[in-house]
Design a protein around this motif. Structure first.
Motif, PDB file in Angstrom:
ATOM      1  N   LEU A   1      14.838   3.671  -3.740  1.00 24.75           N
ATOM      2  CA  LEU A   1      15.994   3.557  -3.013  1.00 24.75           C
ATOM      3  C   LEU A   1      15.437   3.561  -1.561  1.00 24.75           C
ATOM      4  CD1 LEU A   1      18.881   5.499  -3.776  1.00 24.75           C
ATOM      5  CD2 LEU A   1      18.438   2.866  -4.705  1.00 24.75           C
ATOM      6  N   LYS A   2      14.563   4.182  -1.529  1.00 15.05           N
ATOM      7  CA  LYS A   2      13.445   3.810  -0.197  1.00 15.05           C
ATOM      8  C   LYS A   2      12.662   2.542  -0.020  1.00 15.05           C
ATOM      9  CE  LYS A   2      10.868   7.212   0.518  1.00 15.05           C
ATOM     10  NZ  LYS A   2       9.668   8.227   0.689  1.00 15.05           N
ATOM     11  N   LEU A   3      11.992   1.865  -0.869  1.00 14.88           N
ATOM     12  CA  LEU A   3      11.758   0.453  -0.948  1.00 14.88           C
ATOM     13  C   LEU A   3      13.054  -0.578  -1.268  1.00 14.88           C
ATOM     14  CD1 LEU A   3       9.403   1.563  -3.718  1.00 14.88           C
ATOM     15  CD2 LEU A   3       8.455   0.961  -1.494  1.00 14.88           C
ATOM     16  N   ALA A   4      13.728  -0.427  -1.991  1.00 14.84           N
ATOM     17  CA  ALA A   4      14.759  -1.563  -1.769  1.00 14.84           C
ATOM     18  C   ALA A   4      15.957  -1.327  -0.157  1.00 14.84           C
ATOM     19  CB  ALA A   4      16.036  -0.476  -2.708  1.00 14.84           C
ATOM     20  N   GLN A   5      15.416  -1.012   0.157  1.00 19.10           N
ATOM     21  CA  GLN A   5      16.051  -0.475   1.923  1.00 19.10           C
ATOM     22  C   GLN A   5      14.730  -0.718   2.541  1.00 19.10           C
ATOM     23  OE1 GLN A   5      15.246   2.109   4.288  1.00 19.10           O
ATOM     24  NE2 GLN A   5      16.917   1.258   6.007  1.00 19.10           N
TER      25      GLN A   5
ATOM     26  N   SER B   1       0.384  -1.304   0.125  1.00 21.37           N
ATOM     27  CA  SER B   1      -0.053  -0.071  -0.041  1.00 21.37           C
ATOM     28  C   SER B   1       1.093   1.169  -0.077  1.00 21.37           C
ATOM     29  CB  SER B   1      -1.033  -0.249   1.464  1.00 21.37           C
ATOM     30  OG  SER B   1      -0.442   0.002   2.395  1.00 21.37           O
ATOM     31  N   TYR B   2       1.593   1.074   0.424  1.00 22.09           N
ATOM     32  CA  TYR B   2       2.772   2.925   0.303  1.00 22.09           C
ATOM     33  C   TYR B   2       3.735   2.623  -0.628  1.00 22.09           C
ATOM     34  CZ  TYR B   2       7.294   4.581   1.346  1.00 22.09           C
ATOM     35  OH  TYR B   2       8.831   5.287   1.529  1.00 22.09           O
ATOM     36  N   THR B   3       4.050   1.522  -1.592  1.00 23.07           N
ATOM     37  CA  THR B   3       4.624   1.520  -2.312  1.00 23.07           C
ATOM     38  C   THR B   3       3.571   1.863  -3.408  1.00 23.07           C
ATOM     39  OG1 THR B   3       5.480  -0.544  -1.973  1.00 23.07           O
ATOM     40  CG2 THR B   3       5.731  -0.411  -4.286  1.00 23.07           C
ATOM     41  N   PHE B   4       2.094   2.138  -3.567  1.00 20.07           N
ATOM     42  CA  PHE B   4       1.208   2.415  -4.886  1.00 20.07           C
ATOM     43  C   PHE B   4       1.006   3.842  -4.561  1.00 20.07           C
ATOM     44  CE2 PHE B   4      -1.883  -1.027  -4.082  1.00 20.07           C
ATOM     45  CZ  PHE B   4      -0.949  -1.522  -5.510  1.00 20.07           C
ATOM     46  N   PHE B   5       1.903   4.602  -3.059  1.00 19.27           N
ATOM     47  CA  PHE B   5       1.718   6.321  -3.226  1.00 19.27           C
ATOM     48  C   PHE B   5       2.438   7.102  -2.309  1.00 19.27           C
ATOM     49  CE2 PHE B   5      -3.141   4.386  -4.087  1.00 19.27           C
ATOM     50  CZ  PHE B   5      -3.345   5.441  -5.640  1.00 19.27           C
TER      51      PHE B   5
ATOM     52  N   VAL C   1      14.662  -4.968   2.755  1.00 21.74           N
ATOM     53  CA  VAL C   1      16.046  -5.607   3.111  1.00 21.74           C
ATOM     54  C   VAL C   1      15.007  -6.052   4.422  1.00 21.74           C
ATOM     55  CG1 VAL C   1      18.356  -5.734   3.694  1.00 21.74           C
ATOM     56  CG2 VAL C   1      18.083  -4.904   1.457  1.00 21.74           C
ATOM     57  N   PHE C   2      14.857  -4.965   4.960  1.00 25.99           N
ATOM     58  CA  PHE C   2      14.254  -5.049   6.502  1.00 25.99           C
ATOM     59  C   PHE C   2      12.970  -4.257   6.495  1.00 25.99           C
ATOM     60  CE2 PHE C   2      18.790  -4.374   6.826  1.00 25.99           C
ATOM     61  CZ  PHE C   2      19.400  -5.050   7.620  1.00 25.99           C
ATOM     62  N   PRO C   3      11.822  -5.310   6.184  1.00 28.63           N
ATOM     63  CA  PRO C   3      10.539  -5.706   6.094  1.00 28.63           C
ATOM     64  C   PRO C   3       9.911  -5.000   7.430  1.00 28.63           C
ATOM     65  CG  PRO C   3      10.484  -7.358   5.076  1.00 28.63           C
ATOM     66  CD  PRO C   3      12.531  -7.035   5.446  1.00 28.63           C
ATOM     67  N   LEU C   4      10.436  -6.094   8.333  1.00 33.79           N
ATOM     68  CA  LEU C   4       9.407  -5.609   9.879  1.00 33.79           C
ATOM     69  C   LEU C   4      10.165  -4.825  10.408  1.00 33.79           C
ATOM     70  CD1 LEU C   4       9.919 -10.216  10.448  1.00 33.79           C
ATOM     71  CD2 LEU C   4       8.026  -8.592   9.337  1.00 33.79           C
ATOM     72  N   GLY C   5       8.814  -4.514  11.271  1.00 38.00           N
ATOM     73  CA  GLY C   5       9.623  -3.528  12.482  1.00 38.00           C
ATOM     74  C   GLY C   5       9.136  -2.015  12.332  1.00 38.00           C
ATOM     75  N   LYS C   6       8.220  -2.397  10.790  1.00 36.16           N
ATOM     76  CA  LYS C   6       8.437  -0.665   9.655  1.00 36.16           C
ATOM     77  C   LYS C   6       7.046  -0.432  10.170  1.00 36.16           C
ATOM     78  CE  LYS C   6      13.107  -0.360   8.798  1.00 36.16           C
ATOM     79  NZ  LYS C   6      13.416   0.406   8.374  1.00 36.16           N
ATOM     80  N   ARG C   7       6.560   1.224  10.264  1.00 40.78           N
ATOM     81  CA  ARG C   7       5.231   1.354   9.854  1.00 40.78           C
ATOM     82  C   ARG C   7       5.035   2.229   9.335  1.00 40.78           C
ATOM     83  NH1 ARG C   7       4.368  -2.454  11.495  1.00 40.78           N
ATOM     84  NH2 ARG C   7       4.241  -3.597  13.722  1.00 40.78           N
ATOM     85  N   ILE C   8       4.142   2.813   8.536  1.00 40.74           N
ATOM     86  CA  ILE C   8       4.244   3.854   7.467  1.00 40.74           C
ATOM     87  C   ILE C   8       3.736   5.122   8.212  1.00 40.74           C
ATOM     88  CG2 ILE C   8       3.811   3.827   5.224  1.00 40.74           C
ATOM     89  CD1 ILE C   8       3.342   1.420   4.923  1.00 40.74           C
ATOM     90  N   VAL C   9       4.309   5.722   7.819  1.00 39.84           N
ATOM     91  CA  VAL C   9       3.190   7.331   8.480  1.00 39.84           C
ATOM     92  C   VAL C   9       3.502   8.806   7.882  1.00 39.84           C
ATOM     93  CG1 VAL C   9       3.634   6.861  11.199  1.00 39.84           C
ATOM     94  CG2 VAL C   9       5.643   7.673  10.189  1.00 39.84           C
ATOM     95  N   SER C  10       3.022   9.583   8.191  1.00 30.42           N
ATOM     96  CA  SER C  10       2.989  11.193   6.964  1.00 30.42           C
ATOM     97  C   SER C  10       4.539  11.309   8.400  1.00 30.42           C
ATOM     98  CB  SER C  10       1.940  11.397   7.206  1.00 30.42           C
ATOM     99  OG  SER C  10       2.292  12.811   8.995  1.00 30.42           O
ATOM    100  N   THR C  11       4.829  12.488   6.461  1.00 26.71           N
ATOM    101  CA  THR C  11       6.526  12.987   6.969  1.00 26.71           C
ATOM    102  C   THR C  11       7.008  13.128   8.359  1.00 26.71           C
ATOM    103  OG1 THR C  11       5.919  14.693   5.505  1.00 26.71           O
ATOM    104  CG2 THR C  11       7.145  12.373   4.288  1.00 26.71           C
TER     105      THR C  11
END
Length: 155
Positions: free
Chosen positions: A117-121, A49-53, A124-134
Motif C-alpha cells: 500500500l505504501k508503494l501504491a501511494q 531500491s526502496y522496494t527491494f528492502f 501515484v506521487f513519486p516526485l518530491g519524496k525521499r527515502i529515510v530511516s523510520t
C-alpha cells in the motif's frame, strides 16, 4: 528490532520484493529512454531500491526534511506527478494494490500488504519524496508538526 527488520526485508525480497523492485527499475528505464522522463527515471530508481528492502525505511516528502516551503517546485512537482501517473504510475499502482489485497488475504502477509500500500501511494506521487530511516521520518514529522503548530498559533 533490527533483527526483525532484517528478517522482514529478506523474506520480502524472496517472496516478491525482487520482482516489485525490478518493476520500478523497468519503469525507470522506460522513463529514461524518453530523455524528457529523466526526473521520473531517477525517482523510479530510488523507489526501486526502496522496494527491494522497505522495512525500516519510509518515504518522506522533501519539504518535511528540509523544512522549507516548496515555492515554485510545488506546482511543478504536482504537474510532473500528474504527467507520470497516466503512462506508468497507474499500472504500478494497480499491481501494488492487487499484491496488497492478496497479501492481506493470507493474514500472515499483512505487513507485506501494508508495504505494498505504501508503494501504491508512491506510484501515484513519486516526485518530491525521499527515502529515510523510520527514525529520521519520525523526527521529520515531529518537526513539521511543531512548525505547523507554531505558525497556527502566530495567526
Amino acid at each position: 528490532m533490527d533483527v526483525l527488520r532484517f528478517a522482514g526485508n529478506v523474506l520480502w525480497f524472496v517472496v516478491g520484493g525482487v520482482i516489485a523492485g525490478l518493476m520500478w527499475y523497468l519503469a525507470g528505464l522506460i522513463a529514461a529512454a524518453t530523455i524528457v522522463g529523466l526526473p521520473w527515471a531517477f525517482a523510479c530508481f530510488r523507489l526501486g531500491s526502496y522496494t527491494f528492502f522497505p522495512f525500516g525505511r519510509e518515504l518522506v516528502p522533501v519539504t518535511h526534511l528540509t523544512g522549507r516551503d516548496p515555492g515554485a517546485m510545488g506546482p511543478l512537482r504536482l504537474l510532473g506527478n500528474i504527467i507520470w501517473f497516466v503512462p506508468l504510475g497507474f499500472a504500478l499502482m494497480v499491481v501494488h494494490l492487487i499484491a496488497a489485497v492478496l497479501w492481506f488475504a493470507t493474514i500472515v502477509g499483512i505487513p507485506f500488504g501494508f508495504a505494498h500500500l505504501k508503494l501504491a501511494q508512491a506510484s501515484v506521487f513519486p516526485l518530491g519524496k525521499r527515502i529515510v530511516s523510520t527514525d529520521v521520518a519520525a523526527l521529520a514529522r515531529q518537526h513539521n508538526a511543531a512548525n505547523t503548530l507554531a505558525s497556527a498559533r502566530s495567526r
